[in-house]
Design an enzyme around this catalytic site. Sequence first.
Site, PDB file in Angstrom:
ATOM      1  N   TYR A   3       0.817  -1.224   0.000  1.00 50.00           N
ATOM      2  CA  TYR A   3       0.000   0.000   0.000  1.00 50.00           C
ATOM      3  C   TYR A   3       0.850   1.273   0.000  1.00 50.00           C
ATOM      4  CZ  TYR A   3      -4.711  -1.854   1.094  1.00 50.00           C
ATOM      5  OH  TYR A   3      -5.940  -2.453   1.068  1.00 50.00           O
ATOM      6  N   GLU A   4       0.318   2.290  -0.673  1.00 45.66           N
ATOM      7  CA  GLU A   4       0.832   3.669  -0.619  1.00 45.66           C
ATOM      8  C   GLU A   4       2.327   3.784  -0.903  1.00 45.66           C
ATOM      9  OE1 GLU A   4      -1.504   5.548  -0.735  1.00 45.66           O
ATOM     10  OE2 GLU A   4      -3.049   4.254   0.100  1.00 45.66           O
ATOM     11  N   GLY A   5       2.773   3.074  -1.905  1.00 43.22           N
ATOM     12  CA  GLY A   5       4.197   3.038  -2.220  1.00 43.22           C
ATOM     13  C   GLY A   5       4.832   1.861  -1.512  1.00 43.22           C
TER      14      GLY A   5
END
Length: 591
Positions: free
Chosen positions: A441-443
């Site tokens: 997630y998220e990078g």
Amino acid sequence: MYKAPVGEIAHTLKSVAGLSAAVEAGKLGDLSDDLVDAILEEAGKFASDRIAPMHGPGDRQGATCQNGAVTMPDGYKDLYQDWIAGGWNSLAADPEHGGQGLPTMLAMAVSEMWNSGAIGFGLCPTLTMGAIEAMEAHGSEELKATYLPKLVSGEWTGTMNLTEPQAGSDVGALKSRAEPVGDGTYRIFGQKIFITYGEHDMAENIVHLVLARLPDAPAGTRGISLFLVPKFLVNEDGSLGARNDVVCHSIEHKLGINCSPTCTMIYGDGKFGDQPGAIGWLVGEENRGLNCMFTMMNNARLAVGIEGVAVAEAARQKAIEYANERRQGKAPGWTGEGMSPIVLHPDVRRDLLTMTGLTRAARSICYACAHAIDMSRAHEGDEAKFWHERASLLTPIAKAFSTDIGSQVASLGVQVHGGMGFIEETGAAIFMRDARIAQIYEGTNGIQAIDLVMRKLPQSDGACVAAWFDELDATIAELAASNNPAFGASAERLKQAMDALRAATDALSAMLHGGDTAGALAGATPYLKLAGLASGGVYLARAALADGENGERAALCRYFAENLAGETAALCRTVETGAESLHEAGEFLVA
């Protein structure tokens, strides 16, 4: 069953991360320690009594999609409505839009409880809170007035639409397009994948924040704009109007978080409306959408780190409960009848203490990051810059280290259960399945490590990281000065860990100044883990010192320092010398 560790969370907030000191200094408004305790207590009850019992059933039933409509597992809609009725969604939002204006530290602490109860449930408000931050920072006054009150209350939920089939981490490759209509609106066309809570039946409207390209926009990330696209259009009186031309095509069948719908969203295929194209409004400036989205992503990165802590805490509790009940063999020194509880076996104790130490270390890092965010908002000028850089430095560590240990702790939980841990009915495997996505997630965590080394370490020519190291050193000095035998060799071992962290930092700095970018990138991931272990161990010492230096926290600090912190020396050597072998051996992998 999960029981929110309210006392441990409060102690970490107040005595380790710095909340009590900030309250005493008047930096957090009218907030008091008593109010913090009351909020945490009520949040703990809701997480333990209402959310946690829904986790297993929600995982087994899962969310379903039919004809573009997603139905949540039984009871989730009522659970969500009760949750927003308690005011939990508005905790940290601006009072101007109906929020309670409480600090990020407190919002992250209660978010940990929601996600420990059921991470699939906690993901929905996580995305909404990120959308609120992005809108508060970049939305027009008209958009704020129309959408923020409902987002803040939780009556409407928010999403983040970045990923496309050909554009994952490389957001600049996205193809979704936005065509200006001429009346201030745009028509959005394209496909987005992996959209968490892109469609569901818990709220009456869903507000999508969508990245897309305007006609003739520059190539790459410099040509991306951000648009607000609601599921239902909003009438001038605030009531819901016609359905917008956005639809959920399908949901993913996943390894874990089964109660959270992960959606493929289609914009502008003509299913709804008088003409094709989902109606949207520009957020921020044209071709500056990624800057706006990063406001949301930075909030989300810390929140995802909290998810790692949350799953680790739930898995830890379940493993300790099982280890005290399960009897097998005879542990050293066992004098009772029959077999001994497995919690008495040294190897099982090692697993449980490792789970506990890593969970509490990661919690401390996340809360320290949240504290830095709060302090950056509470100060001005150079002090605000100092705290902003501290938050920027800690964010990739909080996200990546915490989610890495989330998977590690959940895996150890299965190990403690033995063969029964591999059986779904036991309830240990669910944490291992749920935890794995947070590292992506998220990078991805590799991207977080690159961000730490390439962007965050050089802040203020290294003064930012040096100030953090000095702060950690001060705690080690206090630990050494205590001369408390309960800490064993903790001070010495933690000092060695900090020496390793400094040496690795110097090595990376030399690589970057010498133009050896490939070497620095090769060392980024081991460096981030090194930073997490070293700082996490020091934060455990801070927790023990604030606790009167004896008891469980001192024992855990000693265990961590003498059993886990030693890995930092090996990680340092990897950072310093591992690049050449990585690059050479890696050539054999290329097809």
